[in-house]
Scaffold this motif. Structure first.
Motif, PDB file in Angstrom:
ATOM      1  N   PHE A 100      73.333  72.058  56.694  1.00  0.00           N
ATOM      2  CA  PHE A 100      72.433  73.198  56.862  1.00  0.00           C
ATOM      3  C   PHE A 100      73.006  74.105  57.947  1.00  0.00           C
ATOM      4  CE2 PHE A 100      69.608  70.070  54.981  1.00  0.00           C
ATOM      5  CZ  PHE A 100      68.847  70.828  54.099  1.00  0.00           C
ATOM      6  N   TYR A 101      72.976  75.410  57.694  1.00  0.00           N
ATOM      7  CA  TYR A 101      73.505  76.394  58.618  1.00  0.00           C
ATOM      8  C   TYR A 101      72.435  77.421  58.964  1.00  0.00           C
ATOM      9  CZ  TYR A 101      78.156  75.108  56.662  1.00  0.00           C
ATOM     10  OH  TYR A 101      79.281  74.454  56.221  1.00  0.00           O
ATOM     11  N   THR A 102      72.598  78.087  60.086  1.00  0.00           N
ATOM     12  CA  THR A 102      71.979  79.384  60.291  1.00  0.00           C
ATOM     13  C   THR A 102      73.026  80.410  59.877  1.00  0.00           C
ATOM     14  OG1 THR A 102      72.753  79.520  62.591  1.00  0.00           O
ATOM     15  CG2 THR A 102      70.587  78.531  62.215  1.00  0.00           C
ATOM     16  N   TYR A 103      72.575  81.549  59.360  1.00  0.00           N
ATOM     17  CA  TYR A 103      73.572  82.505  58.861  1.00  0.00           C
ATOM     18  C   TYR A 103      73.077  83.937  58.950  1.00  0.00           C
ATOM     19  CZ  TYR A 103      71.235  83.823  54.490  1.00  0.00           C
ATOM     20  OH  TYR A 103      70.358  84.358  53.572  1.00  0.00           O
ATOM     21  N   SER A 104      74.037  84.834  58.853  1.00  0.00           N
ATOM     22  CA  SER A 104      73.775  86.267  58.735  1.00  0.00           C
ATOM     23  C   SER A 104      74.785  86.807  57.739  1.00  0.00           C
ATOM     24  CB  SER A 104      73.927  86.958  60.093  1.00  0.00           C
ATOM     25  OG  SER A 104      73.548  88.322  60.024  1.00  0.00           O
ATOM     26  N   ALA A 105      74.348  87.646  56.787  1.00  0.00           N
ATOM     27  CA  ALA A 105      75.228  88.100  55.715  1.00  0.00           C
ATOM     28  C   ALA A 105      75.173  89.609  55.547  1.00  0.00           C
ATOM     29  CB  ALA A 105      74.852  87.420  54.408  1.00  0.00           C
ATOM     30  N   GLY A 106      76.326  90.191  55.231  1.00  0.00           N
ATOM     31  CA  GLY A 106      76.417  91.619  54.952  1.00  0.00           C
ATOM     32  C   GLY A 106      77.856  92.061  54.869  1.00  0.00           C
ATOM     33  N   ASP A 107      78.084  93.134  54.132  1.00  0.00           N
ATOM     34  CA  ASP A 107      79.425  93.711  53.994  1.00  0.00           C
ATOM     35  C   ASP A 107      80.458  92.690  53.512  1.00  0.00           C
ATOM     36  OD1 ASP A 107      78.532  96.220  54.897  1.00  0.00           O
ATOM     37  OD2 ASP A 107      78.780  95.597  56.989  1.00  0.00           O
ATOM     38  N   GLY A 108      80.006  91.778  52.634  1.00  0.00           N
ATOM     39  CA  GLY A 108      80.937  90.833  52.046  1.00  0.00           C
ATOM     40  C   GLY A 108      81.334  89.676  52.934  1.00  0.00           C
ATOM     41  N   LYS A 109      80.635  89.484  54.056  1.00  0.00           N
ATOM     42  CA  LYS A 109      80.955  88.377  54.955  1.00  0.00           C
ATOM     43  C   LYS A 109      79.688  87.612  55.345  1.00  0.00           C
ATOM     44  CE  LYS A 109      85.163  90.220  57.087  1.00  0.00           C
ATOM     45  NZ  LYS A 109      85.837  90.551  58.366  1.00  0.00           N
ATOM     46  N   VAL A 110      79.829  86.295  55.427  1.00  0.00           N
ATOM     47  CA  VAL A 110      78.760  85.424  55.928  1.00  0.00           C
ATOM     48  C   VAL A 110      79.215  84.821  57.248  1.00  0.00           C
ATOM     49  CG1 VAL A 110      77.465  83.285  55.563  1.00  0.00           C
ATOM     50  CG2 VAL A 110      77.843  84.861  53.646  1.00  0.00           C
ATOM     51  N   GLU A 111      78.448  85.089  58.291  1.00  0.00           N
ATOM     52  CA  GLU A 111      78.690  84.459  59.587  1.00  0.00           C
ATOM     53  C   GLU A 111      77.705  83.294  59.693  1.00  0.00           C
ATOM     54  OE1 GLU A 111      81.079  85.397  61.513  1.00  0.00           O
ATOM     55  OE2 GLU A 111      81.582  87.355  60.642  1.00  0.00           O
ATOM     56  N   ALA A 112      78.227  82.069  59.668  1.00  0.00           N
ATOM     57  CA  ALA A 112      77.371  80.885  59.618  1.00  0.00           C
ATOM     58  C   ALA A 112      77.665  79.951  60.789  1.00  0.00           C
ATOM     59  CB  ALA A 112      77.559  80.147  58.299  1.00  0.00           C
ATOM     60  N   THR A 113      76.614  79.247  61.213  1.00  0.00           N
ATOM     61  CA  THR A 113      76.740  78.295  62.318  1.00  0.00           C
ATOM     62  C   THR A 113      76.139  76.967  61.903  1.00  0.00           C
ATOM     63  OG1 THR A 113      76.569  80.067  63.966  1.00  0.00           O
ATOM     64  CG2 THR A 113      76.192  77.821  64.730  1.00  0.00           C
ATOM     65  N   TYR A 114      76.926  75.900  62.047  1.00  0.00           N
ATOM     66  CA  TYR A 114      76.391  74.562  61.851  1.00  0.00           C
ATOM     67  C   TYR A 114      76.477  73.821  63.178  1.00  0.00           C
ATOM     68  CZ  TYR A 114      81.258  72.868  61.524  1.00  0.00           C
ATOM     69  OH  TYR A 114      82.573  72.568  61.771  1.00  0.00           O
ATOM     70  N   TYR A 115      75.851  72.661  63.234  1.00  0.00           N
ATOM     71  CA  TYR A 115      75.702  71.981  64.518  1.00  0.00           C
ATOM     72  C   TYR A 115      76.165  70.534  64.416  1.00  0.00           C
ATOM     73  CZ  TYR A 115      72.959  76.139  65.308  1.00  0.00           C
ATOM     74  OH  TYR A 115      72.581  77.459  65.422  1.00  0.00           O
ATOM     75  N   THR A 116      77.018  70.146  65.357  1.00  0.00           N
ATOM     76  CA  THR A 116      77.396  68.744  65.522  1.00  0.00           C
ATOM     77  C   THR A 116      76.873  68.362  66.906  1.00  0.00           C
ATOM     78  OG1 THR A 116      79.595  69.438  66.299  1.00  0.00           O
ATOM     79  CG2 THR A 116      79.370  68.907  63.972  1.00  0.00           C
ATOM     80  N   THR A 117      77.749  68.041  67.826  1.00  0.00           N
ATOM     81  CA  THR A 117      77.312  67.881  69.214  1.00  0.00           C
ATOM     82  C   THR A 117      77.279  69.233  69.913  1.00  0.00           C
ATOM     83  OG1 THR A 117      79.602  67.425  69.857  1.00  0.00           O
ATOM     84  CG2 THR A 117      78.190  65.537  69.375  1.00  0.00           C
ATOM     85  N   LYS A 118      77.756  70.264  69.211  1.00  0.00           N
ATOM     86  CA  LYS A 118      77.700  71.637  69.701  1.00  0.00           C
ATOM     87  C   LYS A 118      77.676  72.567  68.492  1.00  0.00           C
ATOM     88  CE  LYS A 118      82.742  72.093  69.965  1.00  0.00           C
ATOM     89  NZ  LYS A 118      83.905  72.471  70.823  1.00  0.00           N
ATOM     90  N   ALA A 119      77.453  73.851  68.751  1.00  0.00           N
ATOM     91  CA  ALA A 119      77.436  74.826  67.669  1.00  0.00           C
ATOM     92  C   ALA A 119      78.862  75.148  67.220  1.00  0.00           C
ATOM     93  CB  ALA A 119      76.741  76.107  68.136  1.00  0.00           C
ATOM     94  N   GLU A 120      79.058  75.210  65.901  1.00  0.00           N
ATOM     95  CA  GLU A 120      80.359  75.519  65.323  1.00  0.00           C
ATOM     96  C   GLU A 120      80.185  76.729  64.397  1.00  0.00           C
ATOM     97  OE1 GLU A 120      83.009  73.842  66.143  1.00  0.00           O
ATOM     98  OE2 GLU A 120      82.268  71.920  66.914  1.00  0.00           O
ATOM     99  N   GLU A 121      80.958  77.780  64.615  1.00  0.00           N
ATOM    100  CA  GLU A 121      80.820  79.008  63.843  1.00  0.00           C
ATOM    101  C   GLU A 121      81.949  79.157  62.830  1.00  0.00           C
ATOM    102  OE1 GLU A 121      80.596  82.234  66.580  1.00  0.00           O
ATOM    103  OE2 GLU A 121      78.709  81.555  67.487  1.00  0.00           O
ATOM    104  N   ILE A 122      81.610  79.624  61.636  1.00  0.00           N
ATOM    105  CA  ILE A 122      82.606  79.892  60.609  1.00  0.00           C
ATOM    106  C   ILE A 122      82.299  81.237  59.955  1.00  0.00           C
ATOM    107  CG2 ILE A 122      83.078  77.469  60.108  1.00  0.00           C
ATOM    108  CD1 ILE A 122      81.327  77.723  57.646  1.00  0.00           C
ATOM    109  N   THR A 123      83.326  81.883  59.436  1.00  0.00           N
ATOM    110  CA  THR A 123      83.177  83.142  58.710  1.00  0.00           C
ATOM    111  C   THR A 123      83.688  82.961  57.297  1.00  0.00           C
ATOM    112  OG1 THR A 123      83.457  84.458  60.727  1.00  0.00           O
ATOM    113  CG2 THR A 123      83.795  85.587  58.627  1.00  0.00           C
ATOM    114  N   SER A 124      82.897  83.377  56.313  1.00  0.00           N
ATOM    115  CA  SER A 124      83.273  83.259  54.907  1.00  0.00           C
ATOM    116  C   SER A 124      83.158  84.615  54.228  1.00  0.00           C
ATOM    117  CB  SER A 124      82.366  82.247  54.187  1.00  0.00           C
ATOM    118  OG  SER A 124      82.452  80.975  54.796  1.00  0.00           O
TER     119      SER A 124
END
Length: 256
Positions: free
Chosen positions: A207-231
Protein backbone atom coordinates in the motif's frame (compact mmCIF):
# COMPACT_ATOMS: atom_id res chain seq x y z
CA UNK A 1 -15.98 -11.58 -12.52
CA UNK A 2 -16.80 -8.90 -15.04
CA UNK A 3 -19.04 -6.71 -12.90
CA UNK A 4 -17.67 -3.53 -14.42
CA UNK A 5 -18.66 -4.67 -17.90
CA UNK A 6 -22.05 -5.94 -16.68
CA UNK A 7 -22.81 -2.60 -15.02
CA UNK A 8 -22.02 -0.72 -18.23
CA UNK A 9 -24.13 -3.17 -20.25
CA UNK A 10 -27.10 -2.82 -17.89
CA UNK A 11 -26.79 0.96 -17.88
CA UNK A 12 -26.78 1.07 -21.70
CA UNK A 13 -29.69 -1.37 -21.89
CA UNK A 14 -31.68 0.71 -19.42
CA UNK A 15 -31.01 3.88 -21.37
CA UNK A 16 -32.09 2.22 -24.65
CA UNK A 17 -35.29 0.93 -23.03
CA UNK A 18 -36.24 4.39 -21.81
CA UNK A 19 -35.54 5.93 -25.21
CA UNK A 20 -37.63 3.35 -27.07
CA UNK A 21 -40.51 3.69 -24.63
CA UNK A 22 -40.61 7.45 -25.14
CA UNK A 23 -40.45 7.26 -28.95
CA UNK A 24 -42.68 4.33 -29.95
CA UNK A 25 -45.67 5.52 -32.04
CA UNK A 26 -46.45 8.61 -29.97
CA UNK A 27 -46.99 6.46 -26.91
CA UNK A 28 -47.82 8.22 -23.68
CA UNK A 29 -44.91 6.39 -21.97
CA UNK A 30 -42.33 8.88 -20.75
CA UNK A 31 -38.88 8.81 -19.24
CA UNK A 32 -38.81 9.31 -15.46
CA UNK A 33 -39.02 12.88 -14.29
CA UNK A 34 -38.70 14.61 -10.93
CA UNK A 35 -37.87 12.33 -7.98
CA UNK A 36 -37.93 9.20 -10.17
CA UNK A 37 -35.33 10.65 -12.54
CA UNK A 38 -33.18 11.77 -9.62
CA UNK A 39 -33.36 8.31 -8.05
CA UNK A 40 -32.49 6.57 -11.32
CA UNK A 41 -29.52 8.87 -11.88
CA UNK A 42 -28.34 8.30 -8.32
CA UNK A 43 -28.55 4.52 -8.73
CA UNK A 44 -26.60 4.65 -12.00
CA UNK A 45 -23.94 6.88 -10.43
CA UNK A 46 -23.71 4.54 -7.43
CA UNK A 47 -23.27 1.49 -9.69
CA UNK A 48 -20.57 3.27 -11.68
CA UNK A 49 -18.79 4.29 -8.48
CA UNK A 50 -18.88 0.71 -7.16
CA UNK A 51 -17.13 -0.44 -10.31
CA UNK A 52 -14.09 1.73 -9.58
CA UNK A 53 -14.09 1.85 -5.76
CA UNK A 54 -13.63 -0.72 -3.05
CA UNK A 55 -13.08 -0.89 0.69
CA UNK A 56 -9.32 -1.37 0.89
CA UNK A 57 -9.56 -2.56 4.50
CA UNK A 58 -11.32 -5.70 3.25
CA UNK A 59 -8.32 -6.74 1.16
CA UNK A 60 -6.32 -9.32 3.11
CA UNK A 61 -8.65 -8.78 6.06
CA UNK A 62 -8.36 -10.81 9.27
CA UNK A 63 -11.29 -12.88 10.51
CA UNK A 64 -10.92 -12.35 14.24
CA UNK A 65 -13.63 -14.96 14.82
CA UNK A 66 -11.40 -17.50 13.08
CA UNK A 67 -8.68 -19.53 14.77
CA UNK A 68 -6.53 -18.63 17.79
CA UNK A 69 -3.74 -17.17 15.66
CA UNK A 70 -5.99 -14.66 13.89
CA UNK A 71 -4.39 -11.22 14.11
CA UNK A 72 -0.99 -9.55 13.93
CA UNK A 73 1.97 -10.74 16.00
CA UNK A 74 5.56 -9.71 16.66
CA UNK A 75 8.44 -11.87 17.81
CA UNK A 76 9.62 -10.68 21.23
CA UNK A 77 11.98 -13.45 22.34
CA UNK A 78 14.06 -16.32 21.01
CA UNK A 79 14.70 -17.41 17.45
CA UNK A 80 13.73 -14.72 14.97
CA UNK A 81 14.05 -11.91 17.53
CA UNK A 82 16.14 -9.99 14.99
CA UNK A 83 12.93 -9.57 12.98
CA UNK A 84 11.14 -7.66 15.75
CA UNK A 85 10.29 -4.84 13.31
CA UNK A 86 8.24 -7.27 11.24
CA UNK A 87 4.64 -8.25 11.86
CA UNK A 88 3.35 -11.75 11.20
CA UNK A 89 -0.32 -11.58 10.26
CA UNK A 90 -2.62 -14.62 10.18
CA UNK A 91 -6.07 -14.14 8.65
CA UNK A 92 -7.91 -16.69 10.79
CA UNK A 93 -8.02 -19.27 8.00
CA UNK A 94 -4.99 -20.18 5.86
CA UNK A 95 -3.27 -16.98 4.73
CA UNK A 96 -0.18 -15.61 6.43
CA UNK A 97 1.61 -12.33 5.73
CA UNK A 98 5.08 -11.17 6.64
CA UNK A 99 4.68 -7.41 6.99
CA UNK A 100 7.06 -4.51 7.37
CA UNK A 101 5.43 -1.09 7.25
CA UNK A 102 3.01 -1.08 4.31
CA UNK A 103 4.70 -3.99 2.47
CA UNK A 104 3.70 -7.63 2.83
CA UNK A 105 4.89 -11.00 1.56
CA UNK A 106 2.27 -13.72 1.17
CA UNK A 107 2.51 -17.13 2.81
CA UNK A 108 0.33 -19.88 4.27
CA UNK A 109 -0.22 -21.48 7.66
CA UNK A 110 -2.13 -24.40 9.15
CA UNK A 111 -3.11 -25.70 12.56
CA UNK A 112 -3.63 -29.05 14.20
CA UNK A 113 -5.53 -27.95 17.29
CA UNK A 114 -5.72 -31.45 18.78
CA UNK A 115 -1.94 -31.90 18.81
CA UNK A 116 -1.23 -28.15 19.08
CA UNK A 117 0.90 -28.09 15.96
CA UNK A 118 1.35 -24.85 14.01
CA UNK A 119 2.98 -24.80 10.57
CA UNK A 120 3.76 -21.79 8.43
CA UNK A 121 5.50 -20.98 5.18
CA UNK A 122 6.96 -17.47 5.23
CA UNK A 123 9.60 -15.60 3.26
CA UNK A 124 11.82 -15.63 6.35
CA UNK A 125 11.73 -15.10 10.10
CA UNK A 126 9.11 -17.72 10.91
CA UNK A 127 9.14 -20.72 8.66
CA UNK A 128 8.58 -24.30 9.80
CA UNK A 129 6.50 -26.50 12.06
CA UNK A 130 6.04 -25.76 15.76
CA UNK A 131 4.41 -27.00 18.93
CA UNK A 132 2.48 -24.04 20.32
CA UNK A 133 1.23 -22.94 23.71
CA UNK A 134 -0.86 -19.82 24.34
CA UNK A 135 -0.85 -17.72 27.47
CA UNK A 136 -4.08 -17.62 29.45
CA UNK A 137 -5.13 -14.31 27.88
CA UNK A 138 -4.24 -15.58 24.36
CA UNK A 139 -2.03 -12.52 23.77
CA UNK A 140 1.27 -14.43 23.90
CA UNK A 141 2.20 -17.66 22.17
CA UNK A 142 5.30 -19.83 22.61
CA UNK A 143 6.45 -21.77 19.56
CA UNK A 144 8.88 -24.68 19.80
CA UNK A 145 10.34 -25.82 16.51
CA UNK A 146 9.56 -29.53 16.05
CA UNK A 147 12.95 -30.21 14.43
CA UNK A 148 15.39 -28.00 16.35
CA UNK A 149 13.52 -27.38 19.64
CA UNK A 150 14.34 -23.66 19.22
CA UNK A 151 11.91 -21.40 21.05
CA UNK A 152 10.17 -18.36 19.58
CA UNK A 153 7.80 -16.16 21.61
CA UNK A 154 5.29 -13.86 19.90
CA UNK A 155 3.11 -11.08 21.30
CA UNK A 156 -0.21 -10.10 19.70
CA UNK A 157 -0.45 -6.50 18.51
CA UNK A 158 -3.27 -4.42 19.96
CA UNK A 159 -3.99 -2.66 16.66
CA UNK A 160 -2.76 -3.20 13.14
CA UNK A 161 -3.32 -1.98 9.59
CA UNK A 162 -1.55 -2.46 6.26
CA UNK A 163 -2.79 0.90 5.00
CA UNK A 164 -0.79 4.09 5.58
CA UNK A 165 -2.38 7.46 6.24
CA UNK A 166 -2.70 9.57 3.09
CA UNK A 167 -0.63 12.72 2.76
CA UNK A 168 -2.29 16.04 3.61
CA UNK A 169 -1.93 17.23 0.02
CA UNK A 170 -2.04 15.10 -3.12
CA UNK A 171 -3.28 15.22 -6.71
CA UNK A 172 -5.38 12.64 -8.53
CA UNK A 173 -5.94 11.93 -12.20
CA UNK A 174 -9.54 10.88 -12.78
CA UNK A 175 -8.50 8.68 -15.72
CA UNK A 176 -6.17 6.69 -13.48
CA UNK A 177 -8.66 5.97 -10.69
CA UNK A 178 -9.89 2.43 -10.18
CA UNK A 179 -8.49 -1.07 -10.59
CA UNK A 180 -6.15 -2.48 -13.22
CA UNK A 181 -4.75 -5.95 -13.95
CA UNK A 182 -1.77 -7.17 -15.96
CA UNK A 183 -1.44 -10.45 -17.85
CA UNK A 184 0.53 -12.15 -15.06
CA UNK A 185 -2.07 -11.54 -12.34
CA UNK A 186 -0.63 -8.32 -10.94
CA UNK A 187 -2.97 -5.57 -9.75
CA UNK A 188 -2.87 -1.81 -9.37
CA UNK A 189 -5.55 0.24 -7.66
CA UNK A 190 -5.72 4.02 -7.35
CA UNK A 191 -8.17 5.41 -4.79
CA UNK A 192 -9.34 9.02 -4.86
CA UNK A 193 -8.20 9.41 -1.24
CA UNK A 194 -4.50 9.31 -2.12
CA UNK A 195 -3.92 5.60 -1.43
CA UNK A 196 -2.55 3.18 -4.02
CA UNK A 197 -2.45 -0.63 -3.91
CA UNK A 198 0.04 -2.78 -5.86
CA UNK A 199 -0.14 -6.59 -5.70
CA UNK A 200 1.76 -9.44 -7.31
CA UNK A 201 -0.70 -12.31 -7.07
CA UNK A 202 0.10 -14.81 -4.29
CA UNK A 203 3.53 -13.25 -3.79
CA UNK A 204 3.39 -9.79 -2.24
CA UNK A 205 1.44 -6.55 -1.99
CA UNK A 206 2.14 -2.97 -1.00
CA UNK A 207 0.00 0.00 0.00
CA UNK A 208 1.29 3.44 -0.95
CA UNK A 209 0.38 7.06 -0.52
CA UNK A 210 0.51 8.74 -3.91
CA UNK A 211 0.02 11.83 -6.01
CA UNK A 212 -0.58 11.63 -9.78
CA UNK A 213 -0.52 14.05 -12.70
CA UNK A 214 1.21 14.89 -15.96
CA UNK A 215 1.95 11.23 -16.63
CA UNK A 216 3.84 10.63 -13.38
CA UNK A 217 2.94 8.95 -10.08
CA UNK A 218 4.90 10.01 -7.02
CA UNK A 219 4.36 7.19 -4.51
CA UNK A 220 5.61 6.46 -1.00
CA UNK A 221 5.67 3.11 0.74
CA UNK A 222 6.85 2.39 4.25
CA UNK A 223 9.31 -0.10 5.72
CA UNK A 224 11.26 1.07 8.76
CA UNK A 225 11.24 4.44 7.00
CA UNK A 226 9.48 6.15 4.11
CA UNK A 227 10.64 5.11 0.64
CA UNK A 228 9.73 7.24 -2.39
CA UNK A 229 9.46 6.08 -6.00
CA UNK A 230 8.46 7.78 -9.26
CA UNK A 231 6.59 5.92 -12.00
CA UNK A 232 5.34 6.89 -15.45
CA UNK A 233 1.86 6.16 -16.78
CA UNK A 234 -0.44 6.68 -19.74
CA UNK A 235 -4.17 5.93 -19.85
CA UNK A 236 -5.92 5.22 -23.13
CA UNK A 237 -9.52 4.19 -22.49
CA UNK A 238 -9.44 0.90 -20.58
CA UNK A 239 -5.72 0.41 -21.12
CA UNK A 240 -3.02 1.63 -18.78
CA UNK A 241 0.69 1.65 -19.48
CA UNK A 242 2.51 1.85 -16.16
CA UNK A 243 6.29 1.98 -16.24
CA UNK A 244 6.02 0.66 -19.82
CA UNK A 245 4.00 -2.35 -18.63
CA UNK A 246 0.41 -2.91 -19.92
CA UNK A 247 -2.66 -3.18 -17.70
CA UNK A 248 -6.38 -3.53 -18.42
CA UNK A 249 -9.14 -1.91 -16.40
CA UNK A 250 -11.16 -4.29 -14.22
CA UNK A 251 -13.94 -3.94 -11.67
CA UNK A 252 -12.63 -3.01 -8.23
CA UNK A 253 -14.24 -6.06 -6.64
CA UNK A 254 -11.87 -8.30 -8.62
CA UNK A 255 -8.89 -7.12 -6.60
CA UNK A 256 -6.97 -9.69 -4.58
Amino acid sequence: MKRFQRILTLAVAAAMTLTLAACQGGSSSQAPTGEAATSAAAEEASASEMAVKTDLSKLHAVDYDGDEFAGAWRITEGTGEQFKNFSFVFDGSVNAYLVVGSMAYCGKYELNTEEKIFGTQQAFGLNGTYHYEFSEDKNTVSLTNTETNDLTVMQKQVSFTFIPKAEAEFEIDEALLGAWKDDSGGYLYFEDNGIMYDAQKALSFTFYTYSAGDGKVEATYYTTKAEEITSTYKVEGDRLTYNDYPYTRISADELE
